[in-house]
Design an enzyme around this catalytic site. Structure first.
Site, short mmCIF file in Angstrom:
data_model
loop_
_atom_site.label_atom_id
_atom_site.label_comp_id
_atom_site.label_asym_id
_atom_site.label_seq_id
_atom_site.Cartn_x
_atom_site.Cartn_y
_atom_site.Cartn_z
N SER A 140 -30.20 3.13 -12.86
CA SER A 140 -28.78 3.00 -12.48
C SER A 140 -27.88 2.94 -13.70
O SER A 140 -26.66 2.82 -13.57
CB SER A 140 -28.58 1.75 -11.62
OG SER A 140 -29.08 0.60 -12.28
N HIS A 149 6.54 10.66 18.55
CA HIS A 149 5.89 11.96 18.85
C HIS A 149 6.40 13.07 17.92
O HIS A 149 6.38 14.24 18.28
CB HIS A 149 6.12 12.38 20.31
CG HIS A 149 5.91 11.27 21.30
ND1 HIS A 149 4.69 10.99 21.87
CD2 HIS A 149 6.77 10.32 21.78
CE1 HIS A 149 4.81 9.94 22.68
NE2 HIS A 149 6.06 9.53 22.63
N SER A 171 2.84 27.53 -7.44
CA SER A 171 1.78 28.41 -6.99
C SER A 171 1.58 29.49 -8.04
O SER A 171 2.54 29.92 -8.68
CB SER A 171 2.19 29.04 -5.66
OG SER A 171 1.49 30.25 -5.47
N LYS A 188 7.35 28.55 -4.76
CA LYS A 188 6.72 27.34 -4.25
C LYS A 188 6.82 26.14 -5.17
O LYS A 188 6.73 26.25 -6.38
CB LYS A 188 5.24 27.61 -3.99
CG LYS A 188 5.01 28.62 -2.89
CD LYS A 188 4.85 27.96 -1.56
CE LYS A 188 3.44 27.48 -1.45
NZ LYS A 188 3.02 27.35 -0.07
N GLU A 207 -0.42 15.16 -0.87
CA GLU A 207 -1.52 15.87 -0.19
C GLU A 207 -2.87 15.35 -0.67
O GLU A 207 -3.80 15.13 0.12
CB GLU A 207 -1.44 17.37 -0.46
CG GLU A 207 -0.32 18.07 0.28
CD GLU A 207 -0.23 19.53 -0.13
OE1 GLU A 207 -0.71 20.38 0.62
OE2 GLU A 207 0.31 19.81 -1.22
N1 ARG Z 1 -30.12 -2.12 -10.95
C1 ARG Z 1 -30.38 -3.12 -9.96
C2 ARG Z 1 -29.26 -3.10 -8.89
O1 ARG Z 1 -28.29 -2.46 -9.11
C3 ARG Z 1 -30.44 -4.44 -10.60
C4 ARG Z 1 -31.31 -5.42 -9.89
C5 ARG Z 1 -32.72 -4.94 -9.90
N2 ARG Z 1 -33.62 -5.95 -9.44
C6 ARG Z 1 -34.90 -5.64 -9.16
N3 ARG Z 1 -35.64 -6.61 -8.79
N4 ARG Z 1 -35.35 -4.43 -9.27
O2 ARG Z 1 -29.34 -3.72 -7.88
#
Ligand code: ARG
Length: 471
Positions: free
Chosen positions: A36, A169, A290, A296, A303
């Site tokens: 992550s 409406h 545009s 335009k 939008e």
């Molecule tokens: N990267 C993990 C999360 O976002 C952190 C916690 C991970 N904990 C574990 N026991 N693998 O949740």
């Protein structure tokens, strides 16, 4: 990404903390799949703040020596500076922001770095980081809501007397003042603001100390850590502490509703800026042209805000679905909470910012709005009310006015342009003074009560609005 000094993860030096238990290395694809760090590195400030508080607490209860604590503090601050400068090498092998920083600390200060994780787990660590991160972001969101509300108040005050057709409406209904209309959006935002203030209370509770799920055997002082981190409360139950993501869902729900408000407002601005309505002009700096049609000027900002509402609504569903099948306590599923949350915050902050800026530069075409209000027979209800005051039952009055409107449509004239004789053929109760109620000014001024559209009421509401956002 604004303040995260995001970098591509590089080839790692460090060992995985769980190597002791494993005999085979992680599959390369699995490593990337489970990591992550590419997105959670945005919480590096909060991760370091959490670690600083934890180290101080461990020293306070005698688990770390003061020398160890000071070495950890110094090391973490060096790492913080390195990340901020964009000089930190994030490693995908170290999975997430937590292990990257911890490994860097051990590289930097040696064996003492390995003591930082005493009495905690990444499970309570990550929950703490997210809460700290969201707390800061809620404060930014609240400030942007206020900036937009202020722009609306200024516009409402400036246009308190400006008359436009009010719609139901999307058909012309009754005249309203443009200021009154702007204050309707102010009210939407005021509810949003109170929801974020309320959400912040449940975000600002500390999970740290829950460790993996059951708490820890060390004599930790959770009140100490909470004070250090500015938490208003402490999660009461360790299992709940590591597994609860209600606060993330709640924040996303609040964001989805706010975006929905901006989306509705956008729909109006897009219509109003069209040649057909021509009620407002957005500043050139908030529009684009545009590449093919030279005439335009497109209202891209409203939008896009309308379009971006879809992804925030989607993130709310993602998070609800993420949680619905999870048993207690922590599950790796939870790692999936971050991308929807982060995108929600980026989208919401961006939309609020651009709206607050844009609404400071809207010009209003009073003539076009006035003409539209006249063309749409918007004072028809006033004529009915006039007849009721003269003793005609409302349903009969409704019919009389309907006939008058039909004559107006057929002869391409507004009610005020019909002669007294013409009007009297529908009801003898109609007298010369009828023309006072058929004017747009008469119509709006007559709705002179709290919450009504009369200019006097708009000015009073502006005054109250200013007080409400400053308290
Ligand atoms: N990267 C993990 C999360 O976002 C952190 C916690 C991970 N904990 C574990 N026991 N693998 O949740």
């Amino acid at each position: 990404m604004s303040d995260t000094a995001k970098q591509t993860p590089s080839v790692p030096q460090a060992e995985k903390p769980w190597n002791g238990r494993f005999t085979e290395p992680t599959d390369a694809f699995v490593e990337a799949f489970t990591a992550s760090v590419t997105f959670d590195q945005r919480m590096y400030q909060q991760d370091i703040d959490g670690s600083l508080a934890h180290a101080k607490m461990l020293a306070h209860v005698g688990v770390l020596s003061t020398a160890e604590r000071d070495s950890i503090i110094k090391g973490l601050e060096q790492i913080r500076a390195k990340i901020a400068a964009g000089e930190f090498n994030w490693s995908i092998k170290l999975e997430d922001v937590h292990m990257n920083i911890e490994a860097a600390l051990t590289d930097l200060i040696g064996i003492t770095g390995k003591k930082l994780h005493t009495g905690r787990s990444r499970n309570d660590q990550v929950a703490t980081d997210i809460r700290l991160y969201l707390r800061t972001e809620i404060d930014h969101i609240l400030a942007e809501i206020l900036r937009l509300q202020t722009a609306l108040i200024v516009l409402a005050e400036r246009e308190a007397d400006t008359i436009m057709p009010g719609f139901t409406h999307l058909q012309t209904a009754q005249p309203v003042t443009f200021g009154h209309h702007m204050l309707a959006w102010f009210e939407n935002l005021e509810r949003d603001r109170s929801r974020f203030i309320d959400c912040r209370k449940r975000v600002n509770i500390m999970p740290l100390g829950a460790a993996a799920l059951a708490g820890t055997t060390y004599p930790i002082d959770r009140e100490f850590s909470a004070r250090e981190l500015g938490f208003e409360g402490i999660c009461e139950n360790s299992l709940d502490a590591v597994s609860d993501r209600d606060f993330a869902i709640e924040l996303t729900a609040d964001a989805a509703l706010l975006m929905t408000h901006l989306s509705r407002f956008s729909e109006e601005l897009v219509l109003w800026a069209s040649a057909q309505f021509n009620f407002v002009e957005l500043s050139d700096s908030f529009c684009t042209g545009s590449s093919i049609m030279p005439q335009k000027k497109n209202p891209d900002v409203p939008e896009l805000v309308r379009g971006k509402t879809g992804r925030v609504n989607g993130h709310l569903i993602s998070l609800l679905t993420l949680m619905k099948g999870q048993p207690l306590a922590y599950n790796k599923d939870n790692q999936e909470d971050k991308e929807p949350l982060f995108d929600t915050i980026d989208t919401l902050k961006g939309s609020l910012k651009v709206y607050a800026d844009m609404m400071q530069h809207v010009s209003v075409n009073k003539e076009a709005m006035r003409e539209a209000a006249i063309r749409g027979f918007s004072t028809a209800t006033d004529l009915a009310d006039y007849l009721v005051r003269a003793g005609v039952p409302f349903r009969d009055a409704h019919e009389v006015v309907g006939k008058a409107v039909r004559l107006g449509v057929e002869s391409k004239r507004d009610l005020a342009e019909l002669s007294l004789q013409e009007l009297q053929q529908f009801s003898t109760q109609i007298q010369e003074d009828v023309f006072e109620v058929l004017t747009l000014e008469g119509s709006v001024s007559a709705r002179n009560h709290l919450g009504g559209t009369a200019p006097e009421q708009v000015r009073a509401a502006v005054k109250r609005a200013r007080e409400r956002i400053s308290s």
